[in-house]
Design a protein around this motif. Structure first.
Motif, PDB file in Angstrom:
ATOM      1  N   GLU A  85       0.831  -1.199  -0.208  1.00  0.00           N
ATOM      2  CA  GLU A  85       0.065   0.298  -0.012  1.00  0.00           C
ATOM      3  C   GLU A  85       1.093   1.813  -0.085  1.00  0.00           C
ATOM      4  OE1 GLU A  85      -3.648   1.970   2.127  1.00  0.00           O
ATOM      5  OE2 GLU A  85      -2.564   1.171   3.648  1.00  0.00           O
ATOM      6  N   ARG A  86       2.749   1.172   1.003  1.00  0.00           N
ATOM      7  CA  ARG A  86       2.646   2.499   0.706  1.00  0.00           C
ATOM      8  C   ARG A  86       3.697   2.538  -0.578  1.00  0.00           C
ATOM      9  NH1 ARG A  86       8.168   1.523   4.494  1.00  0.00           N
ATOM     10  NH2 ARG A  86       6.052   0.302   5.951  1.00  0.00           N
ATOM     11  N   SER A  87       3.901   1.758  -1.260  1.00  0.00           N
ATOM     12  CA  SER A  87       4.467   2.127  -2.517  1.00  0.00           C
ATOM     13  C   SER A  87       3.104   2.145  -3.419  1.00  0.00           C
ATOM     14  CB  SER A  87       4.639   0.948  -3.337  1.00  0.00           C
ATOM     15  OG  SER A  87       6.209   0.320  -2.116  1.00  0.00           O
ATOM     16  N   ALA A  88       2.200   1.947  -3.397  1.00  0.00           N
ATOM     17  CA  ALA A  88       1.055   2.106  -4.390  1.00  0.00           C
ATOM     18  C   ALA A  88       0.429   3.742  -4.658  1.00  0.00           C
ATOM     19  CB  ALA A  88      -0.475   1.226  -4.032  1.00  0.00           C
ATOM     20  N   ARG A  89       0.458   4.319  -2.519  1.00  0.00           N
ATOM     21  CA  ARG A  89      -0.038   4.731  -2.508  1.00  0.00           C
ATOM     22  C   ARG A  89       1.249   6.345  -2.519  1.00  0.00           C
ATOM     23  NH1 ARG A  89      -4.597   6.699  -1.455  1.00  0.00           N
ATOM     24  NH2 ARG A  89      -4.240   8.116  -0.172  1.00  0.00           N
ATOM     25  N   ALA A  90       2.396   5.853  -3.069  1.00  0.00           N
ATOM     26  CA  ALA A  90       3.531   7.026  -3.490  1.00  0.00           C
ATOM     27  C   ALA A  90       3.399   7.539  -5.050  1.00  0.00           C
ATOM     28  CB  ALA A  90       4.691   6.547  -2.937  1.00  0.00           C
ATOM     29  N   ALA A  91       2.780   5.724  -5.669  1.00  0.00           N
ATOM     30  CA  ALA A  91       2.127   6.471  -6.816  1.00  0.00           C
ATOM     31  C   ALA A  91       1.496   6.489  -7.589  1.00  0.00           C
ATOM     32  CB  ALA A  91       2.780   5.472  -7.692  1.00  0.00           C
ATOM     33  N   GLY A  92       0.736   7.522  -6.287  1.00  0.00           N
ATOM     34  CA  GLY A  92      -0.895   7.281  -7.009  1.00  0.00           C
ATOM     35  C   GLY A  92      -2.344   6.652  -7.439  1.00  0.00           C
ATOM     36  N   LEU A  93      -1.860   5.505  -6.390  1.00  0.00           N
ATOM     37  CA  LEU A  93      -3.282   4.575  -6.436  1.00  0.00           C
ATOM     38  C   LEU A  93      -3.219   3.515  -5.423  1.00  0.00           C
ATOM     39  CD1 LEU A  93      -0.154   2.279  -9.695  1.00  0.00           C
ATOM     40  CD2 LEU A  93      -2.151   3.568 -10.144  1.00  0.00           C
ATOM     41  N   ALA A 303       7.555  -5.848  -3.980  1.00  0.00           N
ATOM     42  CA  ALA A 303       6.555  -6.229  -4.562  1.00  0.00           C
ATOM     43  C   ALA A 303       5.479  -5.041  -5.756  1.00  0.00           C
ATOM     44  CB  ALA A 303       5.259  -7.735  -4.488  1.00  0.00           C
ATOM     45  N   ALA A 304       4.716  -4.431  -5.129  1.00  0.00           N
ATOM     46  CA  ALA A 304       4.444  -3.511  -5.502  1.00  0.00           C
ATOM     47  C   ALA A 304       4.981  -2.483  -6.566  1.00  0.00           C
ATOM     48  CB  ALA A 304       3.867  -2.391  -4.360  1.00  0.00           C
TER      49      ALA A 304
END
Length: 341
Positions: A85-93, A303-304
């Motif tokens: 989730e942290r990686s996804a949020r950083a990418a606006g996802l 993985a994200a």
């Protein structure tokens, strides 16, 4: 039932065209400040929320990553999901988190849902070790990354932990403390993690000249505390009892510990105990648990990142990769002879 507020309603309230409202939402620099304020005021007043499904149809791709794990009751997978989730949020996802409960049938149902929703991509820890579920999902053209599992071909990415090394770390530690009668408590052996951790345990035994038969095996139905309690009862019924136990995860180990405690068996004086994952509860147990630590958040985040790269603007440059992280042994009172607890 009141119908949802649409973009035409906003345009009418602001006295502008539908195209102008669209520009305010998607290309705000293309309209004047006064027009932008008028449209935003109408949006707030009417409570307009844009349709993500409609936006996806126009853009051709979703802003949602799906994460499908084996057991959301296991803090290890909570850590994996948090890292993703942290990686996804950083990418606006955004992230859709789902739980297969170690069931191939549940996994298949969720994969069907993901294809219907046309998610951007999927992070998955497979429950179906035959690979049929993911083979069927592959035809939809939605990228996926294996988490906590090595992808079986060059057709995808994976991020995993070296579980063979992890199992070896655990049993080498038990051997060094003098244990020779060791039991391995696993979850279902169709799970690759359980197989690999046993392989590592056998490797450690072979290094000191002990045969595979020296490792007694108790297979539990699930990887949870209740299954661990049941496994503990089976260990107590063995003759002779093992002097050390390695569990395939910390939840099993905590269940075993509870059974041993209630039976008056001392840990580690009578039986030493090692878990796997190093979840937060391991250090807080009545007897702090020695455990093989997995970097759960790092696992999910890596993985994200691979999935975001594969589905991003530079997807053509993406090359599938296998990332293997290394575990580490964290020694606590459950294996320290003479430890006070």
């Amino acid at each position: 039932m009141r119908r949802p507020v649409g973009i035409k309603d906003v345009a009418g309230a602001a006295g502008v065209s539908v195209g102008t409202v669209s520009n305010v939402i998607n290309r705000p620099d293309s309209v004047t400040e006064e027009t932008r304020r008028r449209v935003l005021s109408a949006i707030e007043r009417l409570g307009y929320v844009r349709s993500e499904s409609a936006r996806q149809l126009r853009a051709g791709r979703s802003r949602i990553l799906a994460v499908l794990v084996l057991d959301m009751a296991n803090p290890f997978f909570v850590g994996v999901a948090s890292g993703a989730e942290r990686s996804a949020r950083a990418a606006g996802l955004g992230v859709m988190l789902c739980n297969s409960a170690e069931s191939p049938a549940e996994e298949a149902a969720y994969l069907t849902l993901f294809s219907e929703q046309r998610v951007r991509g999927v992070l998955v820890t497979p429950a179906d070790m035959s690979g049929r579920n993911l083979d069927a999902f592959r035809r939809h053209g939605i990228p996926f990354v294996f988490v906590d599992r090595v992808v079986p071909s060059a057709d995808g990415c994976s991020v995993s932990v070296d579980d063979v090394n992890g199992g070896a770390l655990a049993v080498r530690h038990l051997l060094r403390r003098g244990s020779r009668d060791i039991a391995y408590v696993s979850g279902p052996m169709h799970l690759t993690q359980c197989q690999n951790r046993r392989d590592g345990a056998l490797r450690a035994l072979a290094e000191v000249g002990l045969p595979p038969a020296a490792l007694r095996h108790v297979e539990a139905a699930r990887l949870d505390v209740t299954a661990g309690r049941d496994a503990g009862a089976r260990l107590l019924g063995m003759a002779p009892r093992p002097t050390a136990v390695f569990c395939a995860n910390d939840l099993l180990a905590l269940g075993v510990l509870q059974t041993l405690y209630h039976a008056g068996v001392r840990v580690p004086e009578d039986i030493a105990l090692v878990g796997y994952d190093d979840i937060e509860f391991a250090a807080a147990a009545a007897v702090p648990l020695t455990s093989v630590r997995q970097p759960a958040r790092r696992l999910g985040g890596a993985a994200a990142d691979l999935l975001i790269e594969e589905t991003g603007d530079d997807a053509a440059a993406h090359r599938h990769r296998r990332i293997v992280l290394q575990p580490e042994l964290v020694v606590r009172a459950s294996t320290l002879a003479g430890a006070r607890h």
